[in-house]
Every structure is written in structure tokens, then in C-alpha cells.
Enzyme design. Structure first.
Site, short mmCIF file in Angstrom:
data_model
loop_
_atom_site.label_atom_id
_atom_site.label_comp_id
_atom_site.label_asym_id
_atom_site.label_seq_id
_atom_site.Cartn_x
_atom_site.Cartn_y
_atom_site.Cartn_z
N ASP A 85 3.17 18.26 -9.04
CA ASP A 85 3.10 18.12 -7.45
C ASP A 85 4.19 16.99 -6.99
O ASP A 85 3.93 16.29 -6.28
CB ASP A 85 1.78 17.85 -6.68
CG ASP A 85 1.67 18.00 -5.30
OD1 ASP A 85 2.61 18.85 -4.70
OD2 ASP A 85 0.77 17.63 -4.66
N ILE A 89 7.03 -0.42 -0.84
CA ILE A 89 8.11 -0.75 0.23
C ILE A 89 8.36 0.42 1.23
O ILE A 89 8.42 1.54 0.56
CB ILE A 89 9.52 -1.53 -0.54
CG1 ILE A 89 10.16 -0.46 -1.40
CG2 ILE A 89 9.01 -2.73 -1.32
CD1 ILE A 89 11.21 -0.92 -1.89
N PHE A 110 -4.02 -1.06 -7.05
CA PHE A 110 -3.54 -1.21 -5.59
C PHE A 110 -2.01 -1.57 -5.83
O PHE A 110 -1.55 -2.67 -6.27
CB PHE A 110 -4.16 -2.04 -4.82
CG PHE A 110 -3.66 -2.04 -3.35
CD1 PHE A 110 -3.97 -1.10 -2.45
CD2 PHE A 110 -2.53 -2.73 -2.91
CE1 PHE A 110 -3.65 -0.94 -1.28
CE2 PHE A 110 -1.93 -2.86 -1.64
CZ PHE A 110 -2.40 -1.85 -0.76
#
Length: 425
Positions: free
Chosen positions: A319, A192, A188
Site C-alpha cells: 500500500d 520531518i 515512535f
């Protein structure tokens, strides 16, 4: 919680814990009923006393002969319920995280952190007692989609080591119970706000991406073993990756122009021609344009890619737009949600020019490290066409459908405009 457990040797405890329990079992309740059944003598019907402990339901039988093992199981299921019910089958995710060697204790919090509606996956953060936190992506598709993402994250991490890019480390994947999809567990990362728009982050991202494209492609498998994959374009072992939900054929090829036209552009054109041949909400002119331009577009694309037919192979994110990037607390650029393959570096610059465009400083910083080569814009037209056709095939003609030739609106109209340019080239 320990005070709830009976201490007499011949006590039977029944707990029911409903995590997506079948209909008819404690319907409509959100609490756990704990029942101790005290047997007074062999063969005598036990007297039951019940207390509600806050959670909901299935049944675990604690028998005196195997009490310790069953107590642990029951406590684990009760603890899972006490974490709150956010997803059907969430106990599978909890057990997957707690089984990691890097997990610091048991999971004490699970919450949904999906960025927004309309995504093909849901995101959950699972925090352990010692503070380590993991992101779990859950999708409706088969586990192969996450196998491709895991391989892409591993390849990006290996290739970008020391280049200033942060890539979340993937840990494990698996299937949800009862055919409800699959999941991927990774580190995880705390983003910001507005990271991809901060000038310092944008500049680092452009520079680091150019360095990544100029680096050697790591030829190692996800298990860490050396790979015998020696074809420059495609992906290791021919592993199929996914652009959104579109499967990408990565069978290896030594000719990039041939690879892109046959493995990328042709399948998208064929799918769009079939999908829109009966108009599918489009004008008759749009529905026939795909078939009319098909052959000329493939020929024009191959001609545009002729100068890079044997280009340096680069590991591509696949992508790359602002939604798949971010920044750490220390303002290091982050790459997420890859659709990796090995090809021409310029491909990674195309999709962000269509949607989710980066500030100009990103492109300036990139070209300071890797200057533009002749024919850049013609090749961008080919790469952007691939992305536009992908959006049209997955999502239809697109928002803004009905624009003008001077200002095409939806995905399909923009794709046709790009096809017209290629056909005339």
C-alpha cells in the site's frame, strides 16, 4: 503524593479512580476523592475523612494486612488517572508499554497523535520517564488485523536491513477491554514535515525500494524460527493481510498470474458486482458494466500478466503511497502501515499513480536500479484496477462520481474505465 498515604497500621484507605467508570459512580466529576477510614476499635464504625486529589475514579481498597501490595496498585491507578483521560481503557496501553524490556521507566505522558480524521485507527504516543517513546495504534477491529501489520513490519525490517530504509520496530499487541478493539505498540519515529516531497528523500526511497524488491525474501517467522514456507507468491504461512480493511488471501501459489487473478482481482470484482448490481448511487450503465465485463477482464488480466507468470518474488509493501512514507530527522526514508505480501515488484508502483503520487524523481530513481520491462503499463493497469475496486468496495462510488468517459471521476468510474481497457486489449 507519598504524604497522602496514612501510616497507622489499622488504617483503611479507599480511593476511587474513574477511567470510564460505570454510570452513577462520581458522575460528572474529574477529580479523585481520597478517603481514610480510621477504625478506633474492633467492630466500631470508622470515622471517615476525605481529601480530593485531582484525578477521577474507581475503587481500590487498601487493607492493613496487604498494605504494600495494595498501595502499589492504588498508586499505579492514580498515576494513570493523573496522565489524563484520552481513551477508554488507556490503562491497558500504559501497562503494555511499561511491560516492555526496552521501556525506560514508567509512562509519564500519553497524548493522541492521530494524523487526521477518517482513519480506521487512532494513534497515541506514550513517553516514558527515561525518554523512550512508543507509538500505539488502536483500532476497532480484531487483533488479527494488527497481527498482520506486525508480521509485515517485521518482514520489511528484515528484508530492508542495510538498504537505507527505516521501519518502526513492532513490540507487542493486544485487545482493548470490553471488546473495544485492539492495539499495536511500536517504536515512535519523529517525521520531518513534507518528508516524501524532499528531493533527497524521494531519490533514496526510489533506490532503496528497488533494492528491497531485488533482495531475497526473508523466510523467518515473527518468532525468529526458520520457516518451511517455500511457495514463491502469497505470504508466509498463508497469513491474511489487510489492504485498508479489505482481507487479502495469501494462500501460497507457484504461478503469479494465477495467484493475482484468483486471490486478488476476482474477489474484488465479485464484491463490486454484488454491491453495485442495484445501482448503489450509480447510473444503470455503471451498475451493469461490472457484470458485462467480468469474464473478459479476468481473461485480459491473465494475458497481461503472462510475461511475469514466474517472475522473481519480491516482498511488497502492498500500500505504497506518500501517506505511508516519511523521513527521519537525518532524511532517511520511512515505511509505515504495510499490507505486505510476496509478488511482482511492479505492484508497489501502482497505487501511488492513482492517489498520493510521488514526485517524478522517485520513479526515475527506482528505474535506474530496476529498469522497466516490456508490458509495464499494461500490468500497471491490472494492478491499479485492483486498488480502484478496493476503494469502491470499501468506500462506495467515490468523490467525483459523475465524471465523463474522457475524465472519469469516482473510484467506480475509474475502475470501469480500466476494465474497458483490459477487455479491449
Amino acid at each position: 503524593m507519598a504524604g497522602l498515604w496514612p501510616s497507622v497500621p489499622r488504617t483503611l484507605a479507599l480511593a476511587s479512580l474513574q477511567l470510564g467508570a460505570p454510570a452513577g459512580l462520581c458522575p460528572g466529576r474529574s477529580s479523585l476523592r481520597f478517603c481514610s477510614l480510621s477504625a478506633e476499635a474492633p467492630g466500631q464504625r470508622p470515622a471517615a475523612s476525605c481529601a480530593r486529589v485531582g484525578a477521577s475514579a474507581v475503587g481500590v481498597l487498601l487493607v492493613a494486612g496487604q498494605r504494600r501490595l495494595r498501595l502499589r496498585r492504588c498508586r499505579r491507578q492514580i498515576r494513570h488517572a493523573c496522565l489524563g483521560h484520552v481513551l477508554e481503557g488507556q490503562e491497558v496501553l500504559i501497562e503494555a508499554v511499561e511491560g516492555l524490556s526496552v521501556a525506560e521507566g514508567r509512562v509519564v505522558e500519553i497524548r493522541e497523535v492521530s494524523p487526521g480524521p477518517g482513519l480506521q485507527t487512532r494513534h497515541f504516543s506514550l513517553r516514558c520517564h527515561g525518554g523512550s517513546t512508543f507509538l500505539v495504534k488502536v483500532g476497532r477491529g480484531p487483533v488479527t488485523t494488527f497481527q498482520a501489520e506486525k508480521a509485515g513490519l517485521e518482514a520489511l525490517a528484515a528484508a530492508s536491513n542495510g538498504l537505507g530504509l527505516v521501519v518502526p520496530a513492532p513490540h507487542t499487541l493486544g485487545e482493548m477491554p470490553e471488546g473495544r478493539g485492539s492495539f499495536l505498540v511500536m517504536d515512535f519515529l519523529r517525521f520531518i514535515p513534507f518528508g516524501p516531497s524532499i528531493p533527497e528523500v524521494v531519490e533514496k526511497l526510489g533506490q532503496s525500494l528497488a533494492l528491497l524488491h531485488g533482495s531475497a525474501v526473508p523466510l523467518v517467522t515473527s518468532s525468529g524460527a526458520k520457516s518451511d514456507w517455500n511457495q514463491p507468491y502469497g505470504f508466509e504461512g498463508g497469513l491474511q493481510t489487510f489492504l485498508s480493511a479489505w482481507p487479502q488471501d495469501n494462500s501460497p501459489e507457484s504461478d503469479f498470474a494465477e495467484f493475482f487473478v484468483q486471490r486478488r482481482l476476482r474477489p474484488q470484482l465479485e464484491a463490486a458486482s454484488l454491491k453495485f448490481q442495484f445501482r448503489y448511487g450509480t447510473s444503470n450503465e455503471d451498475s451493469t458494466a461490472l457484470a458485462r465485463l467480468y469474464t473478459r477482464v479476468l481473461k485480459g488480466a491473465e494475458e497481461a500478466l503472462e510475461p511475469v507468470r514466474h517472475c522473481k518474488p519480491s516482498l511488497l509493501h502492498g500500500d505504497l503511497w506518500t501517506g505511508n512514507t516519511g523521513a527521519t530527522q537525518s532524511r532517511q526514508p520511512i515505511l509505515v502501515d504495510p499490507a505486505c505480501w510476496v509478488g511482482h515488484a511492479e505492484f508497489d508502483l501502482a497505487v501511488s499513480q492513482l492517489f498520493g503520487k510521488f514526485p517524478a524523481r522517485f520513479y526515475d530513481a527506482y528505474f535506474e536500479v530496476a529498469p522497466k520491462e516490456p508490458g509495464f503499463q499494461e500490468r500497471q493497469n491490472v494492478y491499479m484496477l485492483y486498488h480502484l475496486l478496493n476503494q469502491a468496495n470499501l468506500h462506495g462510488a467515490g468523490l467525483g462520481h459523475g465524471g465523463t468517459p474522457e475524465n472519469p471521476g469516482g473510484y467506480l468510474e475509474q475502475a470501469i474505465a480500466a476494465m474497458e481497457r483490459l477487455a479491449k486489449a
